[in-house]
Scaffold this motif. Structure first.
Motif: not given
Length: 316
Positions: A233-234, A117-120, A111-112
């Motif tokens: 296509d998500p 953008a930073v996720f963990a 969902g960027v």
């Protein structure tokens, strides 16, 4: 920072900790992770290597994901900071860099909306951290919180770093052995190159001679999953699944996306519910896809065990 979540509010922390402990025990039975080189603390990840380099690794160490692109100027400010901190934190987190231009499916699954953008990912659970370039002091506070939560709530103590270790030595130590080593190595190389068709054929070649070969069965299931979701296509798939709860194929496609994005329980739960409310060929289609997804995750995973029990209740 905008978008920071309260990591102390992570759901099902004890369950995730148990999963991580089991994964580490499995790794120990397979020879252990060993020490890594400082150069291995920053990895470039693709759709083909996401499951191995992010999801599997997240059972050992928090994986910080940096979504970036060559044309993104803020990315050029943030990425070097994250890379330097990955080395400085000395194995307490692993940095995975994902080029959004080359891996748009992963961008959509997370969902960027903008980069950087930073996720963990911790014990298989995705946590949004922040979006956009940020002052180093704020990044450090976020990483400190992540490391603390990973250790206290998930039991993740990180990786052992050896400055004298050869870069990539751990991956090399897991090179397939045995009578099918060349075919399995070819499959892995094809996956890393994004050649899913080649990987699928290599795994099928092994299974043609040894239908029960566990590594080939799991590898084939993973490669086929990646091939199915690559052309999706998500947004459209998820919308159709929401709008058509009785459409078995729509639920199957959404479950594939769930699993490819690391949402294992969501994928399993969706298909178990589909089995419960269907019959005949529709039920068989949902059941068979669920069994395929079990193979992707691995029979030793407690989430598979729980889902198998739920499937049995749905069937009988």
């Amino acid at each position: 920072m905008s978008g920071v979540v309260d990591l102390a509010a992570v759901k099902a922390a004890q369950e995730a900790k148990a999963k991580a402990e089991q994964a580490r025990a499995q790794a120990a039975r397979e020879g252990g992770a060993g020490a890594v080189s400082p150069a291995d603390l920053v990895v470039d990840v693709t759709e083909a290597t996401f499951e191995r380099d992010v999801l599997q690794r997240s059972a050992q160490v928090p994986v910080v994901i940096d979504f970036w692109a060559e044309w993104c100027q803020p990315c050029k400010q943030l990425s070097p900071v994250l890379e330097r901190l990955a080395t400085e934190y000395n194995g307490r987190f692993l940095l995975a860099k994902i080029d959004v231009d080359a891996n748009q499916l992963l961008m959509q699954q997370f969902g960027v909306q903008g980069i950087p953008a930073v996720f963990a990912v911790v014990a298989g659970q995705v946590l949004p951290l922040f979006q956009g370039a940020a002052p180093e002091a704020q990044i450090r506070r976020t990483l400190d919180q992540l490391v603390q939560v990973a250790q206290q709530r998930f039991g993740l103590t990180g990786l052992t770093v050896d400055p004298n270790a050869e870069p990539g030595a751990e991956a090399a130590s897991k090179t397939p052995t045995g009578p099918y080593a060349s075919l399995l190595s070819a499959a892995v190389q094809a996956l890393e190159a994004g050649d899913l068709g080649g990987a699928i054929q290599a795994y099928k070649n092994v299974l043609a001679d040894d239908p029960a070969h566990p590594e080939a069965k799991r590898g084939l299931a993973r490669a086929e999953l990646l091939q199915r979701v690559r052309s999706m296509d998500p947004q459209k798939v998820r919308q159709e699944a929401a709008d058509k709860p009785a459409d078995v194929q729509a639920q199957i496609a959404a479950a594939d996306l769930d699993l490819a994005g690391g949402h294992v329980e969501d994928a399993f739960g969706r298909l178990v519910e589909t089995v419960q409310r269907t019959a005949g060929e529709d039920r068989d289609a949902a059941r068979l896809r669920l069994l395929e997804l079990f193979e992707v995750v691995g029979p030793e995973d407690p989430r598979v065990t729980a889902a198998r029990r739920a499937l049995a209740r749905a069937l009988f």
